[in-house]
Structure formats: structure tokens, C-alpha cells
Design a protein around this motif. Structure first.
Motif, PDB file in Angstrom:
ATOM      1  N   ALA A  80       0.812  -1.221   0.000  1.00 46.34           N
ATOM      2  CA  ALA A  80       0.000   0.000   0.000  1.00 46.34           C
ATOM      3  C   ALA A  80       0.845   1.270   0.000  1.00 46.34           C
ATOM      4  O   ALA A  80       0.313   2.364  -0.229  1.00 46.34           O
ATOM      5  CB  ALA A  80      -0.926   0.005   1.215  1.00 46.34           C
ATOM      6  N   LEU A  81       2.139   1.151   0.246  1.00 46.35           N
ATOM      7  CA  LEU A  81       2.992   2.335   0.359  1.00 46.35           C
ATOM      8  C   LEU A  81       3.249   2.967  -1.006  1.00 46.35           C
ATOM      9  O   LEU A  81       3.661   2.296  -1.953  1.00 46.35           O
ATOM     10  CB  LEU A  81       4.319   1.959   1.010  1.00 46.35           C
ATOM     11  N   THR A  82       3.031   4.273  -1.109  1.00 41.46           N
ATOM     12  CA  THR A  82       3.331   5.034  -2.320  1.00 41.46           C
ATOM     13  C   THR A  82       4.769   5.527  -2.249  1.00 41.46           C
ATOM     14  O   THR A  82       5.134   6.262  -1.328  1.00 41.46           O
ATOM     15  CB  THR A  82       2.381   6.230  -2.458  1.00 41.46           C
ATOM     16  N   GLU A 161      -1.098   4.499   5.069  1.00 46.85           N
ATOM     17  CA  GLU A 161      -0.457   3.474   4.257  1.00 46.85           C
ATOM     18  C   GLU A 161       0.444   2.557   5.072  1.00 46.85           C
ATOM     19  O   GLU A 161       0.841   1.496   4.588  1.00 46.85           O
ATOM     20  CB  GLU A 161       0.368   4.118   3.131  1.00 46.85           C
TER      21      GLU A 161
END
Length: 302
Positions: A80-82, A161
Motif C-alpha cells: 500500500a505504500l506510495t 499506508e
């Protein structure tokens, strides 16, 4: 707020390299988002000749409390990390402070593959083929002022996130620090990949610190801020439990952790009942770094 800078502010344009020329065909694992791709890097003379752990072992057994306390949590939740776009703020006692896009930081750096041991204070270890560049090359480019004595680092805070940050298990953001001479040592790198690929998110994408003669928790992940300071900075594990975790955190088999021995380690992937390995002072890098601590009592400065 720090203004966003490009390396045109600090580096002649003729020295630039386009990061997209460094990145080639798309990687197979897809762990670091759309930019995950093959990285070309030269081998390093600092590498160990030990056999590296597999990519699966390296990317599924992690301490990254921002995603949870179980060693499998980062692999489960980090997708989920951008990580693109990404920038790093460089602050404090430097000539050219500002917020630098990661693509610009990577222009002109010499990427190397360095096979380093990563040792955790819980007495396990793995061997990782990192891709990165010397931290000192970045510090030289921003101009370290004479009064600077330490380098402080901070990890991203983004609880929407990073689910581990929704719990007060640590005082966020995660913080780490090095003495300036440690940070400027050629063994100390900022890593952006491993196994020739961009950094998996669960391993600290898109940029993390690697200090091979120290315990793994010194190698702060997903860095968003680097500060040059005069006084020793507060660091997360010293703040959390100063009796068990010291600022220096050098691998020292003669000094036990209060809850377990540090004299031996278990290599991840070798099996739980495999013969343990004797831990080496400074994780095997004593010849290169012991001189940094001449005159210090490393049982006190632990």
C-alpha cells in the motif's frame, strides 16, 4: 518549508545522469511499484564473499514496525505504500538545505552492488546484495558545515499506508543517527535496491541506510529527512529502551543484550536447528572501522 531543489543547484549539468538510463527492463516481483526495474551497478571491493540469502528470504523476514511487529507484516502490508514520487529533505548544518526529489539525488551517483551482512540484535543475520551509493557522496554535494558532528535521519510518517503507525508502539517518526565520521565512512551507504532490482517496499523502499558493522536497526528505512546537527540526536530505540539499545549499536559479541547473548547468530534460511555462527566484532569489518572508536569503551558506548 524547505524549497524543492534540483541537483542543478549543486552539480554541474554535464555531470548529470538520467536515472531512467540506469533503470532497464521491468522487474518480475513488482514490489516497489511502477518504477520497479533492473538496476545496473558495479561490484564493490567492500563486498563479503559469503553466499547471499535468497530474495524471498530477504523480502519476507523483516523488522519494519511501521507495518507491524511480526516479521511477516511488512511483506503483507507494504504494497500500500506510495514510493513515487519521493523526496528527501536535507536540513541543518549544510550549505544547501532543501527538499530534493529522489530522481535528482540519484543523478550522477556511482551505484555499486555491495554484499553486506545484516545482523539483528535478536541474534539472527542474513547476507544481502544491496544496490546503493556512499552516503558521503550526498553529504559532500550539499556541503557539510564545520560545526556539524552528527547526522540524524527520519522515516516517513503515513499511517494511512503504514498500519503499524496507527499504534503507539513507538514514538513516530522512526529516528536514527550516526556520528559524522561514521556517516562519511565509505562502508556506509544509502541503498535503493537489492539483487539488482529497485528496493522492495518491505525492505525500506525507495531509499534506506545500510551500516554493515552495526545492528540492523541502525539502518533506517524509507528515509524522508536527513539533518546535520551539532549534538547527538535522539534515536528511536534509545528513547524506547536505553538500557538495551545504545546510540552506537556496534556489533560487539563481548557485550550481551540484557535478554540474550550476542556471542553467536543464526543465519536466516539455515534452519532453526542449524549450527550457530560465532559473531564477529563489528560484524567482520573491524579492520575497516575499529579505528573510528579508538579510546572509547565500547561496553559503555554500546
Amino acid at each position: 518549508m524547505a524549497r524543492k531543489l534540483g541537483w542543478s543547484d549543486v552539480t554541474p549539468k554535464a555531470h548529470w545522469l538520467n536515472r531512467r538510463q540506469i533503470l532497464a527492463a521491468a522487474g518480475a516481483m513488482g514490489l516497489a511499484g511502477p518504477a520497479f526495474a533492473r538496476i545496473e551497478a558495479k561490484p564493490s571491493r567492500f563486498s563479503t564473499d559469503e553466499k547471499p540469502n535468497t530474495l524471498e528470504e530477504i523480502s519476507t523476514y523483516n523488522n519494519f514496525y511501521e507495518f507491524g511487529t511480526d516479521k511477516g507484516d511488512p511483506a503483507r502490508h507494504a504494497s500500500a505504500l506510495t514510493t513515487d514520487p519521493w523526496s528527501v529533505e536535507i536540513a541543518g548544518l549544510v550549505d544547501r538545505p532543501g527538499r530534493y526529489p529522489l530522481d535528482d539525488i540519484l543523478k550522477g551517483v556511482a551505484l555499486e552492488e555491495r554484499i553486506y551482512r545484516l545482523r539483528c540484535v535478536e541474534a539472527w543475520s542474513m547476507v544481502v546484495p544491496w544496490i546503493g551509493f556512499e552516503l558521503r557522496s550526498l553529504l559532500d554535494r550539499v556541503g557539510v558545515q564545520p560545526s556539524a558532528k552528527f547526522v540524524a535521519f527520519e522515516t516517513l510518517v503515513r499511517p494511512e499506508e503504514m498500519p503499524g503507525q496507527r499504534s503507539p508502539i513507538l514514538d513516530w517518526p522512526y529516528r536514527e543517527g550516526l556520528r559524522l565520521d561514521e556517516a562519511m565512512h565509505p562502508l556506509t551507504i544509502l541503498a535503493t535496491g537489492l539483487y539488482g532490482e529497485e528496493m522492495p517496499k518491505q525492505n525500506g523502499a525507495p531509499i534506506r541506510l545500510v551500516v554493515p558493522w552495526k545492528y540492523g536497526f541502525k539502518s533506517i528505512k524509507s528515509i524522508v529527512k536527513i539533518s546535520l546537527v551539532e549534538k547527538m540526536p535522539e534515536t528511536t530505540w534509545v528513547m524506547q529502551n536505553p538500557r538495551e539499545y545504545g546510540f552506537y549499536s556496534n556489533v560487539n559479541p563481548a557485550v550481551d543484550h540484557p535478554r540474550w547473548s550476542q556471542a553467536s547468530e543464526r543465519r536466516i534460511g539455515s534452519g532453526f536447528f542449524a549450527r550457530r555462527i560465532d559473531t564477529q566484532p563489528f560484524n567482520g569489518y573491524a579492520e575497516e572501522v575499529a579505528g573510528l572508536y579508538a579510546g572509547q569503551d565500547l561496553a559503555v558506548d554500546f
